[in-house]
Write a protein that holds these residues in place. Structure first.
Motif, PDB file in Angstrom:
ATOM      1  N   LYS A 152      -4.669   4.842   4.593  1.00  0.00           N
ATOM      2  CA  LYS A 152      -5.223   6.129   5.029  1.00  0.00           C
ATOM      3  C   LYS A 152      -4.759   7.260   4.119  1.00  0.00           C
ATOM      4  O   LYS A 152      -5.540   8.157   3.777  1.00  0.00           O
ATOM      5  CB  LYS A 152      -4.812   6.401   6.474  1.00  0.00           C
ATOM      6  N   GLN A 153      -3.498   7.220   3.725  1.00  0.00           N
ATOM      7  CA  GLN A 153      -2.976   8.259   2.852  1.00  0.00           C
ATOM      8  C   GLN A 153      -3.643   8.210   1.487  1.00  0.00           C
ATOM      9  O   GLN A 153      -4.000   9.249   0.913  1.00  0.00           O
ATOM     10  CB  GLN A 153      -1.458   8.114   2.705  1.00  0.00           C
ATOM     11  N   ILE A 154      -3.825   7.009   0.954  1.00  0.00           N
ATOM     12  CA  ILE A 154      -4.477   6.855  -0.350  1.00  0.00           C
ATOM     13  C   ILE A 154      -5.903   7.393  -0.288  1.00  0.00           C
ATOM     14  O   ILE A 154      -6.358   8.116  -1.188  1.00  0.00           O
ATOM     15  CB  ILE A 154      -4.474   5.380  -0.784  1.00  0.00           C
ATOM     16  N   PRO A 165       0.800  -1.227   0.000  1.00  0.00           N
ATOM     17  CA  PRO A 165       0.000   0.000   0.000  1.00  0.00           C
ATOM     18  C   PRO A 165       0.833   1.277   0.000  1.00  0.00           C
ATOM     19  O   PRO A 165       0.470   2.269  -0.648  1.00  0.00           O
ATOM     20  CB  PRO A 165      -0.832  -0.127   1.272  1.00  0.00           C
ATOM     21  N   GLN A 166       1.960   1.265   0.718  1.00  0.00           N
ATOM     22  CA  GLN A 166       2.775   2.474   0.794  1.00  0.00           C
ATOM     23  C   GLN A 166       3.324   2.865  -0.568  1.00  0.00           C
ATOM     24  O   GLN A 166       3.532   4.045  -0.854  1.00  0.00           O
ATOM     25  CB  GLN A 166       3.912   2.275   1.800  1.00  0.00           C
ATOM     26  N   GLU A 167       3.554   1.866  -1.442  1.00  0.00           N
ATOM     27  CA  GLU A 167       4.041   2.185  -2.779  1.00  0.00           C
ATOM     28  C   GLU A 167       2.966   2.895  -3.601  1.00  0.00           C
ATOM     29  O   GLU A 167       3.279   3.744  -4.440  1.00  0.00           O
ATOM     30  CB  GLU A 167       4.509   0.913  -3.486  1.00  0.00           C
ATOM     31  N   ILE A 168       1.706   2.554  -3.361  1.00  0.00           N
ATOM     32  CA  ILE A 168       0.610   3.262  -4.024  1.00  0.00           C
ATOM     33  C   ILE A 168       0.472   4.659  -3.417  1.00  0.00           C
ATOM     34  O   ILE A 168       0.295   5.652  -4.129  1.00  0.00           O
ATOM     35  CB  ILE A 168      -0.708   2.483  -3.891  1.00  0.00           C
ATOM     36  N   ALA A 169       0.561   4.734  -2.100  1.00  0.00           N
ATOM     37  CA  ALA A 169       0.450   6.012  -1.414  1.00  0.00           C
ATOM     38  C   ALA A 169       1.510   6.998  -1.897  1.00  0.00           C
ATOM     39  O   ALA A 169       1.241   8.189  -2.092  1.00  0.00           O
ATOM     40  CB  ALA A 169       0.556   5.809   0.099  1.00  0.00           C
ATOM     41  N   GLU A 170       2.713   6.506  -2.093  1.00  0.00           N
ATOM     42  CA  GLU A 170       3.830   7.360  -2.517  1.00  0.00           C
ATOM     43  C   GLU A 170       3.941   7.461  -4.034  1.00  0.00           C
ATOM     44  O   GLU A 170       4.825   8.155  -4.547  1.00  0.00           O
ATOM     45  CB  GLU A 170       5.131   6.804  -1.936  1.00  0.00           C
ATOM     46  N   ASP A 171       3.039   6.778  -4.749  1.00  0.00           N
ATOM     47  CA  ASP A 171       3.061   6.744  -6.211  1.00  0.00           C
ATOM     48  C   ASP A 171       4.452   6.375  -6.711  1.00  0.00           C
ATOM     49  O   ASP A 171       5.116   7.122  -7.443  1.00  0.00           O
ATOM     50  CB  ASP A 171       2.627   8.088  -6.802  1.00  0.00           C
ATOM     51  N   ARG A 172       4.873   5.196  -6.333  1.00  0.00           N
ATOM     52  CA  ARG A 172       6.242   4.750  -6.592  1.00  0.00           C
ATOM     53  C   ARG A 172       6.625   4.808  -8.066  1.00  0.00           C
ATOM     54  O   ARG A 172       5.804   4.552  -8.952  1.00  0.00           O
ATOM     55  CB  ARG A 172       6.433   3.316  -6.078  1.00  0.00           C
ATOM     56  N   SER A 181       4.070   5.338 -13.331  1.00  0.00           N
ATOM     57  CA  SER A 181       4.173   5.275 -11.872  1.00  0.00           C
ATOM     58  C   SER A 181       3.141   4.280 -11.374  1.00  0.00           C
ATOM     59  O   SER A 181       2.284   3.807 -12.139  1.00  0.00           O
ATOM     60  CB  SER A 181       3.916   6.645 -11.248  1.00  0.00           C
ATOM     61  N   ALA A 182       3.201   3.958 -10.101  1.00  0.00           N
ATOM     62  CA  ALA A 182       2.282   2.961  -9.539  1.00  0.00           C
ATOM     63  C   ALA A 182       0.829   3.331  -9.806  1.00  0.00           C
ATOM     64  O   ALA A 182       0.041   2.514 -10.304  1.00  0.00           O
ATOM     65  CB  ALA A 182       2.537   2.827  -8.037  1.00  0.00           C
ATOM     66  N   ARG A 183       0.476   4.556  -9.491  1.00  0.00           N
ATOM     67  CA  ARG A 183      -0.924   4.963  -9.669  1.00  0.00           C
ATOM     68  C   ARG A 183      -1.320   5.021 -11.139  1.00  0.00           C
ATOM     69  O   ARG A 183      -2.431   4.594 -11.513  1.00  0.00           O
ATOM     70  CB  ARG A 183      -1.165   6.308  -8.993  1.00  0.00           C
ATOM     71  N   GLN A 184      -0.422   5.555 -11.984  1.00  0.00           N
ATOM     72  CA  GLN A 184      -0.763   5.668 -13.392  1.00  0.00           C
ATOM     73  C   GLN A 184      -0.908   4.305 -14.056  1.00  0.00           C
ATOM     74  O   GLN A 184      -1.729   4.132 -14.958  1.00  0.00           O
ATOM     75  CB  GLN A 184       0.290   6.506 -14.109  1.00  0.00           C
TER      76      GLN A 184
END
Length: 467
Positions: free
Chosen positions: A166-168, A37-44, A139-142
């Motif tokens: 929570k961040q997402i 999840p943190q990788e999505i939150a940070e848009d890795r 990126s992760a989100r894209q």
């Protein structure tokens, strides 16, 4: 013709029409995956294709080792280019392995590369792919948006603080990302160090002193409530087999006290404790209205030397052969006897259990929800063409394929959404061939909506996601 083309896997016109008209453009609900999840939150983002393609991919590592590739090119100190080149060198040797299809699909969909990966094309593909990886929109989100993903469910330990989720949610990202409750360590009394460390962390995160088994259940409920408040609507249980041993409250209290003190429990005590915990988890899943998933049948960490060197999830697991049908029946029946059996999805790793599950789910369909009991899609070693076809055949013959909730990635990679495409093509090909043979009416208006349902609609309706 390019190897990956519009009609890849589709063997007749019916199959092509089903896929292109009813399945291809459906969005994706990926209700079980292992994305961080943190990788999505940070848009890795990634520096090169190796980092997104080979890091953490034990499927590729197994294939490379099988072809004589040294460990330094898999998990070791070699450069990212050297690792990519080593994998590319293996590709011509992987014909008929699902990795060949997955690899070429991912190259086509995410990098627009039609060339076949191999020793002669490795450098060219490396350079082309890296230009894409380094572009602003990679990126992760894209990648999730490009893949038409509407929702994913990650796999999360009860002691996770869910900070990434929570961040997402706070960012109002257009793809919904929800946690899944995975309480395997909560019942791992057979692994003394794992259990005592996890028990201590549970006390810390709940700020609740655990002095008894009843306290332990209360602490776990605190965490389950926390997960529910943060959008969780599924549990997932990675079990060797189903557990349905007889036990008393006194038995469990004694076993719990032994385990939290670091004392070794017997095999019988381990089965009793797991049976008790799985029963409570089942009750809680029903109470919350969650869907419960069961992944069973793996033998993990077979290679002790490599486990000590690399740790778990590095490619040294295999299919087991548990004799679990009776325990599965008893487990579901115990919950159903008080009408507290939640919606359930069962994934087997041994294909020999296909017909066991195909018949078992019928025992507990009660009309309260269409397809309440689900035979899950081909998992892990069965997540390939033959495995998917056999699962679909067993479900078709013994249950109701039309109610199937379809595919998931079960992956740690943001490029694995092509597995949904692969599954959909295989599904359409099966039905298309049946239509051609006269085994299913040659009526797109009849068959097409069923394809659309399995591709997306059934999952959207089955889970409480409020899409």
């Amino acid at each position: 013709m390019n190897f990956i083309h519009d009609d890849f896997v589709l063997e007749n016109q019916y199959a092509k029409d089903l896929y292109h008209q009813f399945s291809k453009d459906q969005p994706i609900i990926d209700y079980h995956c292992h994305l961080i999840p943190q990788e999505i939150a940070e848009d890795r983002r990634w520096e090169n294709i190796t980092q997104i393609w080979l890091y953490g991919d034990h499927y590729k590592w197994r294939a490379m080792r099988s072809n004589g590739v040294d460990e330094r090119f898999c998990t070791g100190e070699s450069s990212d280019w050297e690792k990519f080149k080593a994998f590319a060198d293996c590709m011509p040797k992987l014909l008929r392995n699902p990795l060949y299809h997955w690899t070429q699909l991912e190259l086509k969909r995410y990098f627009n590369i039609d060339k076949l990966l191999g020793p002669d094309t490795a450098e060219e593909i490396w350079n082309e792919a890296n230009k894409v990886v380094q572009a602003d929109d990679f990126s992760a989100r894209q990648l999730m948006v490009k893949s038409k993903v509407k929702l994913v469910c990650t796999t999360d330990d009860p002691i996770d603080d869910l900070r990434g989720h929570k961040q997402i949610a706070a960012d109002q990202f257009q793809v919904k990302v929800l946690p899944t409750w995975r309480p395997d360590k909560a019942m791992a009394v057979d692994q003394s160090q794992v259990f005592t460390e996890w028990y201590a962390q549970l006390q810390e995160i709940t700020d609740f002193q655990i002095n008894s088994f009843d306290d332990y259940l209360k602490a776990l409920k605190i965490r389950q409530d926390y997960f529910h408040e943060n959008g969780c609507r599924l549990s997932d249980h990675g079990i060797n087999e189903f557990y349905a041993s007889e036990y008393s409250d006194a038995d469990i209290a004694k076993i719990f006290d032994k385990a939290r003190s670091g004392e070794k429990v017997s095999e019988r005590e381990d089965l009793q404790f797991k049976s008790c915990m799985m029963y409570h988890f089942g009750l809680w899943n029903h109470e919350k209205g969650w869907v419960q998933q069961f992944h069973y049948g793996a033998i993990r960490n077979n290679n002790t030397r490599m486990y000590n060197q690399l740790g778990p999830d590095t490619g040294f697991d295999s299919i087991g052969s548990p004799n679990t049908a009776l325990a599965m029946s008893r487990y579901f029946d115990r919950l159903d006897s008080s009408d507290q059996l939640a919606k359930s999805i069962i994934y087997n790793l041994n294909p020999g259990d296909n017909h066991v599950i195909g018949t078992m789910i019928g025992n507990f369909q009660d009309g309260s929800a269409a397809g309440k009991m689900q035979f899950g899609s081909g998992w892990w070693f069965l997540d390939q063409k033959d495995g998917m076809e056999n699962q679909i055949e067993a479900l078709s013959q013994l249950g109701s394929l039309s109610q199937f909730v379809g595919m998931l990635t079960d992956s740690r990679s943001f490029l694995s959404y092509t597995r949904h495409e692969y599954f959909r093509r295989i599904l359409c090909n099966i039905l298309g061939k049946d239509m051609e043979k006269g085994l299913v009416p040659a009526d797109l208006n009849l068959v097409g909506p069923m394809i659309a349902d399995i591709s997306y609609n059934n999952a959207a309706n089955y889970f409480d996601f409020n899409l």
